[in-house]
Design a protein around this motif. Sequence first.
Motif, mmCIF file in Angstrom:
data_model
loop_
_atom_site.group_PDB
_atom_site.id
_atom_site.type_symbol
_atom_site.label_atom_id
_atom_site.label_comp_id
_atom_site.label_asym_id
_atom_site.label_seq_id
_atom_site.Cartn_x
_atom_site.Cartn_y
_atom_site.Cartn_z
ATOM 1 N N LEU A 1 -31.008 30.354 -23.515
ATOM 2 C CA LEU A 1 -32.306 30.559 -22.884
ATOM 3 C C LEU A 1 -32.998 29.228 -22.626
ATOM 4 C CD1 LEU A 1 -33.749 33.530 -24.984
ATOM 5 C CD2 LEU A 1 -32.758 33.628 -22.699
ATOM 6 N N ASP B 1 -36.530 30.897 -18.067
ATOM 7 C CA ASP B 1 -36.332 32.348 -18.167
ATOM 8 C C ASP B 1 -37.649 33.061 -18.436
ATOM 9 O OD1 ASP B 1 -33.361 32.460 -17.988
ATOM 10 O OD2 ASP B 1 -33.493 31.242 -19.795
ATOM 11 N N ARG C 1 -39.427 35.662 -15.832
ATOM 12 C CA ARG C 1 -39.838 36.998 -16.271
ATOM 13 C C ARG C 1 -41.305 37.270 -15.965
ATOM 14 N NH1 ARG C 1 -40.944 36.764 -21.897
ATOM 15 N NH2 ARG C 1 -43.104 37.101 -21.281
ATOM 16 N N PRO D 1 -31.252 37.644 -15.224
ATOM 17 C CA PRO D 1 -31.750 36.273 -15.420
ATOM 18 C C PRO D 1 -30.682 35.404 -16.077
ATOM 19 C CG PRO D 1 -32.499 37.644 -17.210
ATOM 20 C CD PRO D 1 -31.666 38.533 -16.316
ATOM 21 N N GLY D 2 -31.063 34.176 -16.392
ATOM 22 C CA GLY D 2 -30.201 33.280 -17.144
ATOM 23 C C GLY D 2 -29.599 32.183 -16.297
ATOM 24 N N GLY E 1 -30.408 32.377 -11.729
ATOM 25 C CA GLY E 1 -31.237 33.029 -12.739
ATOM 26 C C GLY E 1 -32.702 33.049 -12.414
ATOM 27 N N GLU E 2 -33.138 32.108 -11.572
ATOM 28 C CA GLU E 2 -34.543 32.076 -11.156
ATOM 29 C C GLU E 2 -34.691 32.693 -9.765
ATOM 30 O OE1 GLU E 2 -38.295 28.998 -10.470
ATOM 31 O OE2 GLU E 2 -36.256 28.205 -10.616
ATOM 32 N N HIS F 1 -36.975 35.350 -26.138
ATOM 33 C CA HIS F 1 -38.179 34.974 -25.394
ATOM 34 C C HIS F 1 -39.354 34.787 -26.350
ATOM 35 C CE1 HIS F 1 -37.284 35.857 -20.951
ATOM 36 N NE2 HIS F 1 -36.118 35.846 -21.582
#
Length: 348
Positions: free
Chosen positions: A39, A43, A47, A61-62, A114-115, A326
Amino acid sequence: MQAVQLTDHGGREVLTYGEVPDPEPDADEVLVDVRAGALNHLDVWTRRGLPGLDLDFPHIPGSDAAGVVTAVGSEVTRFEPGDHVTVWAGVSCGSCEFCRRGEPTLCVDYHVLGEHVPGVHAEQIAVPEDNLLPVPEGVDWSTAAAAPLVFGTAWRMLIERGDLSAGESVLVLGASGGVGHAAVQIAAHAGCEVFATAGTAEKRAYAAEIGADHTIDYTEDDFARAVRAETGERGVDVVVDHVGADTWDDSLRALARGGRVLTCGATTGGRPQTNLDRIFWSQLSVIGSTMAAPGTAERACQSVWDGTFEVRIRETLPMSRVARGHELLEGREGFGKVVVVPDGAYDG
């Protein structure tokens, strides 16, 4: 297969782990069996949602993952089944003016796995071969997954953009985070005197272990005042500030005349108040940096693979508990990176 998914932008409750279709690699892509992911604060921001970030939900994600190649597309030349690889998440077009002059991170279409597009926190991933770096077989999966983004980003920021020189003094804010703990090690390796901020005695001890000469408890002390006192009111040559709004003004106060502040992110917000008088009167330089070219990331990772630098892992979790990861990042719990492992491979 199973994958982490965002069902929408929002709190940690929008994170799920469940069934998604298996990936089907294109001709230039590599199919990877993921053994570990990691992470980043990116991330968390993805989110929560960022201005201009328009995702199709559910979204995987990731940006960090490592594993074993299981198949390759017909146009792939650098990898074959059985190879150990890790992901480099920056994607550039290869044809704009910036890409043509060897500056892919300035690409007009630069984006991050991921973004902006689906990421790599899944049991299997299909990734363009240009977004993979080789990993020696002796490197453990947590290290392989957690190293690229933070060490590649920190290397470009300090060495290529910041032009560090031996004998300079460097203050690293947020030394317990991924980029922060990478920056401490890179600055120390470059021969600099390193100051580091961290909020607990345990984190400060870790920062000292990996190269910090001086540590500062930012929860108790004004770090700019502490730095100036330690340097005879001179200040430091370089401040690494990826924290943002909460620290920006003090980062400028901590700099010596002619100093430079380096930034690659803003975890507390990207709109700080800036003292322009201090910038022009003390002739300070503000230098931004984003990610790195794949070659730079590979060079930085080589120094992780050979043991020059160390990836500290604060916790390893199954991907189904990614929300806890997170929470660790948002609560600034622990030191180093959070690793997530596909549930079927998790043995903790």
